[in-house]
Design an enzyme around this catalytic site. Structure first.
Site, PDB file in Angstrom:
ATOM      1  N   HIS A  33       0.774  -1.325   0.025  1.00  0.00           N
ATOM      2  CA  HIS A  33       0.187  -0.008   0.167  1.00  0.00           C
ATOM      3  C   HIS A  33       0.889   1.250   0.082  1.00  0.00           C
ATOM      4  CE1 HIS A  33      -3.472  -2.795   1.130  1.00  0.00           C
ATOM      5  NE2 HIS A  33      -2.336  -3.246   2.010  1.00  0.00           N
ATOM      6  N   LYS A  42      16.584  20.751 -11.209  1.00  0.00           N
ATOM      7  CA  LYS A  42      15.980  19.659 -11.510  1.00  0.00           C
ATOM      8  C   LYS A  42      16.682  18.501 -12.129  1.00  0.00           C
ATOM      9  CE  LYS A  42      12.140  18.705 -10.894  1.00  0.00           C
ATOM     10  NZ  LYS A  42      10.835  18.949 -11.811  1.00  0.00           N
ATOM     11  N   ASN A  87      15.164  15.123 -13.685  1.00  0.00           N
ATOM     12  CA  ASN A  87      13.979  14.350 -13.928  1.00  0.00           C
ATOM     13  C   ASN A  87      14.302  12.926 -14.507  1.00  0.00           C
ATOM     14  OD1 ASN A  87      12.767  16.539 -13.222  1.00  0.00           O
ATOM     15  ND2 ASN A  87      12.471  17.498 -15.178  1.00  0.00           N
ATOM     16  N   GLU A 139      10.148   7.457 -16.697  1.00  0.00           N
ATOM     17  CA  GLU A 139       8.826   7.807 -16.939  1.00  0.00           C
ATOM     18  C   GLU A 139       8.405   7.388 -18.328  1.00  0.00           C
ATOM     19  OE1 GLU A 139       8.083  12.253 -14.962  1.00  0.00           O
ATOM     20  OE2 GLU A 139      10.035  11.959 -15.725  1.00  0.00           O
ATOM     21  N   GLN A 157      -5.028  -6.270 -43.200  1.00  0.00           N
ATOM     22  CA  GLN A 157      -3.783  -5.431 -43.483  1.00  0.00           C
ATOM     23  C   GLN A 157      -3.498  -4.592 -42.520  1.00  0.00           C
ATOM     24  OE1 GLN A 157      -2.989  -4.180 -47.573  1.00  0.00           O
ATOM     25  NE2 GLN A 157      -3.169  -2.046 -46.910  1.00  0.00           N
TER      26      GLN A 157
HETATM   27  N1  ARG Z   1      -1.207  -6.430 -47.857  1.00  0.00           N
HETATM   28  C1  ARG Z   1      -2.166  -7.436 -47.714  1.00  0.00           C
HETATM   29  C2  ARG Z   1      -2.341  -7.631 -46.262  1.00  0.00           C
HETATM   30  O1  ARG Z   1      -1.256  -7.388 -45.530  1.00  0.00           O
HETATM   31  C3  ARG Z   1      -1.577  -8.742 -48.344  1.00  0.00           C
HETATM   32  C4  ARG Z   1      -3.011  -9.671 -48.636  1.00  0.00           C
HETATM   33  C5  ARG Z   1      -3.583  -9.217 -49.698  1.00  0.00           C
HETATM   34  N2  ARG Z   1      -4.681  -9.914 -49.995  1.00  0.00           N
HETATM   35  C6  ARG Z   1      -5.817  -9.389 -50.713  1.00  0.00           C
HETATM   36  N3  ARG Z   1      -6.647 -10.382 -50.759  1.00  0.00           N
HETATM   37  N4  ARG Z   1      -5.650  -8.419 -51.211  1.00  0.00           N
HETATM   38  O2  ARG Z   1      -3.106  -8.009 -45.667  1.00  0.00           O
END
Ligand code: ARG
Length: 466
Positions: free
Chosen positions: A160, A293, A295, A300, A332
């Site tokens: 605590h 100071k 720091n 941090e 993606q």
């Molecule tokens: N750049 C795409 C990704 O990272 C690769 C796969 C793309 N696939 C597709 N069916 N367009 O997900």
């Protein structure tokens, strides 16, 4: 509008090339180019497999691999031109390769970017797990070093954030080591989960072509302890599974949380109020306004950066939640947070490792803090328990002693004996012998306790591992 001819890989059915905005929202090459090494490894293994099953000749496969290596050299030399018109790392490399080696037009046989990116990422995860493990081990080493240099220094341990019981500073540093060692275990489990090859899953449903998935897995080192290939067992899962992304960012977040707690302790210890340690100048900064100071910025920022590690988990989970099988382009977006987690985790671990050797422990102030006799109030309870008192009664008796000390403003260990014995007859004259820190620690020699023998053996254990 851009020139649709550039989109050799999928352009045939389109009358118009993608809008500039489509290119901007669609590109991933700005961040997935860091997968180039793994993409090239995967393509080379795939070409060798295609030669193995007779779709390429050996010499065609050799030419493709040589071309891929040339491209890798260019990339590493910084003279490869990435182009968002080719969307991602996969198509950028493929189009460059086809210019160099026209037969590379056969390379995408029985492959999709869906299983390609899944493979690249698994190779990346394996590599990244090894790097994080190395960084964790270095941090453990730095903690061992700091503990060894200050083995005999005792501080109050806190619960605590109130003074609780005495511990050696090494005991607390050893607690951090346990945390980081669990992180190593988590990371090594992740390595095993990553060690399964999805190549051959293609876009979603595999291929009619006679591919050899085991061959590719062996080429890429996706093997178990017996040298047998590990391959994924469902093509739909293989191209849509992002569990590793969740688990990797989670493991990084846990490392971040651990480091934020370590950082917080060092920040507190370096404050004037505690003054247990002095941080190295090289990892602190001054104030633009207040000349005095110093720091604790490095710590941090370690504490602060843990927030992004936690947030990255949230991002990946939110991305995958409710997503229909199998691959969707949303996925993606899985890479930037994962790369950020790796970069941030590496940075904070390295900062910790580099900063620890410069920390000096302020012996005098630690001794002053640990001289507080109330740190041994619990040991007085144990003293009474050994005299036969029930723990609850003993606790009560010592509570009265503490209240008396507070009321009379006399330190607990200096209370006159007539006052002490009046509280309970089992408090013999030898009760004051309890107020000895060395004795208190020497009495704590069971596994996991801060007794000096325990500490020495744990330090020797970790020293032998690093
Ligand atoms: N750049 C795409 C990704 O990272 C690769 C796969 C793309 N696939 C597709 N069916 N367009 O997900």
């Amino acid at each position: 509008m851009s020139d649709s001819n550039k989109h050799v890989t999928w352009g045939a059915r389109f009358e118009q090339g993608p809008d500039d905005l489509m290119l901007r929202i669609g590109e991933s090459v700005s961040f997935d180019q860091r997968l180039a090494k793994y993409d090239i490894q995967g393509s080379c293994a795939h070409a060798r497999m295609l030669a193995h099953i007779g779709i390429l000749t050996q010499s065609e496969a050799n030419d493709i691999c040589a071309g891929l290596n040339k491209i890798l050299q260019n990339i590493e030399a910084g003279c490869f031109e990435w182009d968002i018109e080719f969307e991602d790392v996969h198509m950028n490399i493929e189009q460059a390769l086809t210019q160099l080696v026209p037969v590379a037009a056969k390379l995408h046989t029985a492959r999709s970017r869906n299983d390609q990116v899944a493979t690249d990422m698994r190779l990346w995860f394996k590599d990244s797990c090894e790097r994080i493990d190395t960084a964790l081990t270095r941090s453990i080493g730095a903690l061992v070093g700091l503990a060894e240099r200050n083995k005999n220094i005792i501080i109050p341990g806190y619960t605590h954030l109130q003074r609780a019981q005495p511990v050696s500073i090494a005991h607390q540093l050893l607690a951090y080591i346990e945390m980081l060692d669990r992180d190593r275990t988590r990371i090594s489990m992740l390595f095993e989960q990553a060690n399964i090859c999805p190549l051959g899953s293609c876009a979603i449903a595999g291929t009619t072509l006679p591919i050899d998935r085991e061959f590719v897995a062996l080429e890429l080192g996706f093997v178990n302890d017996d040298g047998q290939p590990n391959i994924t067992q469902n093509s739909m899962d293989a191209v849509s599974d992002r569990d590793l992304f969740i688990d990797f960012t989670t493991a990084c977040a846990t490392i971040g949380i651990h480091l934020s707690r370590i950082a917080e302790d060092f920040i507190l210890w370096s404050s004037s109020e505690f003054n247990f340690i002095r941080l190295p100048d090289a990892f602190t900064t001054g104030s633009s306004l207040m000349p005095h100071k110093k720091n604790p910025d490095a710590f941090e920022l370690i504490r602060g950066k843990a927030a992004r590690l936690v947030a990255n988990v949230q991002l990946i989970m939110t991305l995958v939640k409710g997503l229909p099988l199998s691959y969707n382009r949303d996925l993606q977006e899985d890479k930037p947070p994962v790369f950020d987690s790796f970069d941030t985790t590496s940075l904070i671990l390295e900062t910790l490792s580099e900063c620890l050797p410069g920390i000096e422990v302020n012996k005098e102030n630690c001794a002053l803090a640990v001289a507080d006799p109330s740190l041994l109030a619990t040991d007085v309870v144990d003293y009474l328990v050994l005299k036969g008192l029930a723990f609850r009664e003993a606790h009560h008796v010592v509570g009265e002693l503490v209240a008396l000390s507070e009321k009379t403003k006399i330190p607990l260990n200096d209370l006159p004996y007539d006052m002490v014995s009046a509280i309970h007859p089992d408090l013999d004259r030898d009760w004051s012998l309890v107020f000895n820190i060395d004795r208190a620690l020497d009495a704590r020699e069971h596994t996991g306790m801060p007794g000096p023998k325990q500490i020495a053996s744990r330090l020797a254990y970790w020293r032998s591992l690093i």
